[in-house]
Design a protein around this motif. Structure first.
Motif, PDB file in Angstrom:
ATOM      1  N   THR A 139      36.479  33.849  28.881  1.00 18.16           N
ATOM      2  CA  THR A 139      35.796  33.888  30.160  1.00 18.16           C
ATOM      3  C   THR A 139      34.493  34.282  29.617  1.00 18.16           C
ATOM      4  O   THR A 139      33.346  34.101  30.395  1.00 18.16           O
ATOM      5  CB  THR A 139      36.337  34.918  31.170  1.00 18.16           C
ATOM      6  N   CYS A 178      47.336  40.596  35.744  1.00 17.94           N
ATOM      7  CA  CYS A 178      48.026  39.557  36.339  1.00 17.94           C
ATOM      8  C   CYS A 178      48.723  38.816  35.316  1.00 17.94           C
ATOM      9  O   CYS A 178      48.385  38.434  34.386  1.00 17.94           O
ATOM     10  CB  CYS A 178      47.073  38.713  37.094  1.00 17.94           C
ATOM     11  N   GLY A 231      45.069  37.554  33.378  1.00 21.48           N
ATOM     12  CA  GLY A 231      43.942  38.197  34.065  1.00 21.48           C
ATOM     13  C   GLY A 231      44.179  39.567  34.393  1.00 21.48           C
ATOM     14  O   GLY A 231      45.124  40.299  34.103  1.00 21.48           O
ATOM     15  N   CYS A 252      41.778  43.079  36.111  1.00 23.05           N
ATOM     16  CA  CYS A 252      40.618  43.834  36.933  1.00 23.05           C
ATOM     17  C   CYS A 252      40.653  45.395  36.521  1.00 23.05           C
ATOM     18  O   CYS A 252      41.637  45.812  36.093  1.00 23.05           O
ATOM     19  CB  CYS A 252      40.665  43.602  38.332  1.00 23.05           C
ATOM     20  N   ILE A 290      36.792  41.798  36.400  1.00 17.65           N
ATOM     21  CA  ILE A 290      37.696  41.018  36.828  1.00 17.65           C
ATOM     22  C   ILE A 290      37.752  39.726  36.043  1.00 17.65           C
ATOM     23  O   ILE A 290      36.495  38.994  36.100  1.00 17.65           O
ATOM     24  CB  ILE A 290      37.811  40.864  38.249  1.00 17.65           C
ATOM     25  N   VAL A 330      40.067  36.052  34.797  1.00 17.37           N
ATOM     26  CA  VAL A 330      41.302  34.916  34.912  1.00 17.37           C
ATOM     27  C   VAL A 330      40.970  34.282  33.725  1.00 17.37           C
ATOM     28  O   VAL A 330      39.803  33.501  33.792  1.00 17.37           O
ATOM     29  CB  VAL A 330      41.596  34.651  36.238  1.00 17.37           C
ATOM     30  N   GLN A 362      42.136  29.745  36.642  1.00 20.64           N
ATOM     31  CA  GLN A 362      41.115  30.062  37.770  1.00 20.64           C
ATOM     32  C   GLN A 362      41.317  29.028  39.001  1.00 20.64           C
ATOM     33  O   GLN A 362      41.594  27.731  38.765  1.00 20.64           O
ATOM     34  CB  GLN A 362      39.619  29.841  37.438  1.00 20.64           C
ATOM     35  N   GLY A 399      43.009  35.482  41.002  1.00 15.79           N
ATOM     36  CA  GLY A 399      41.967  36.475  41.109  1.00 15.79           C
ATOM     37  C   GLY A 399      42.007  37.065  42.597  1.00 15.79           C
ATOM     38  O   GLY A 399      42.079  38.367  42.808  1.00 15.79           O
ATOM     39  N   ARG A 400      42.396  36.265  43.680  1.00 12.59           N
ATOM     40  CA  ARG A 400      42.807  36.724  44.766  1.00 12.59           C
ATOM     41  C   ARG A 400      43.781  37.754  44.843  1.00 12.59           C
ATOM     42  O   ARG A 400      43.806  38.751  45.594  1.00 12.59           O
ATOM     43  CB  ARG A 400      42.997  35.635  45.858  1.00 12.59           C
ATOM     44  N   THR A 439      31.189  33.059  41.191  1.00 13.95           N
ATOM     45  CA  THR A 439      31.804  34.134  41.268  1.00 13.95           C
ATOM     46  C   THR A 439      31.445  34.655  42.732  1.00 13.95           C
ATOM     47  O   THR A 439      32.024  35.169  43.651  1.00 13.95           O
ATOM     48  CB  THR A 439      31.409  34.918  40.137  1.00 13.95           C
TER      49      THR A 439
END
Length: 152
Positions: A21, A49, A57, A59, A76, A78, A83, A88-89, A120
């Protein structure tokens, strides 16, 4: 997808997430993660995650100094291939739930105002964050710091 506290065994997979990323230089990760993994008293929250047993992922958030109940999600990320899948959510939702359980009030997140970060910024808007502040030329000349805010 499963969201859980980060474990030391996640380090290599999280390094891969950081490298893919470009969130920050991957050599910073061990120093960022070490206090959380080494101490039961570190207030930071690291969430991973996981999909099919692999970290895709994460955070990282910590309390803002000299505030009452305000936290900052400092990172954060992923993997690019995941993605847009809701990962992410889910990570942010779990972080918000954990903070609410702890009686915290506010979560902020900083990002760049550069064009390449437009996705983002849209992501934060979609998940209920409000652009609260913009500091011109913060990260570099022509690269503003954009602060998003959400009441918990």
């Amino acid at each position: 997808m499963k969201i859980r506290p980060t474990k030391s065994e996640d380090s290599d997979a999280l390094r891969k997430v950081v490298n893919k990323t470009g969130l920050f230089p991957a050599d910073m990760l061990p120093d960022m993660l070490h206090p959380f993994l080494a101490s039961q008293t570190d207030e930071a929250i690291w969430l991973t995650c996981e999909l099919n047993g692999t970290a895709i992922g994460f955070c990282f958030a910590r309390p803002e100094e000299m505030t009452e109940g305000t936290w900052n999600m400092l990172a954060i990320a992923v993997l690019p291939e995941y993605q847009g899948t809701g990962a992410g959510r889910l990570i942010v939702k779990r972080l918000e739930e954990d903070l609410k359980t702890r009686g915290q009030r506010v979560l902020i997140v900083d990002t760049s105002g550069a064009d390449e970060f437009s996705g983002t910024r849209k992501f934060y808007g979609k998940i209920g964050y409000t652009e609260e502040a913009r500091i011109r030329d913060f990260w570099a000349a022509g690269d503003d710091k954009v602060v998003f805010w959400k009441a918990l």
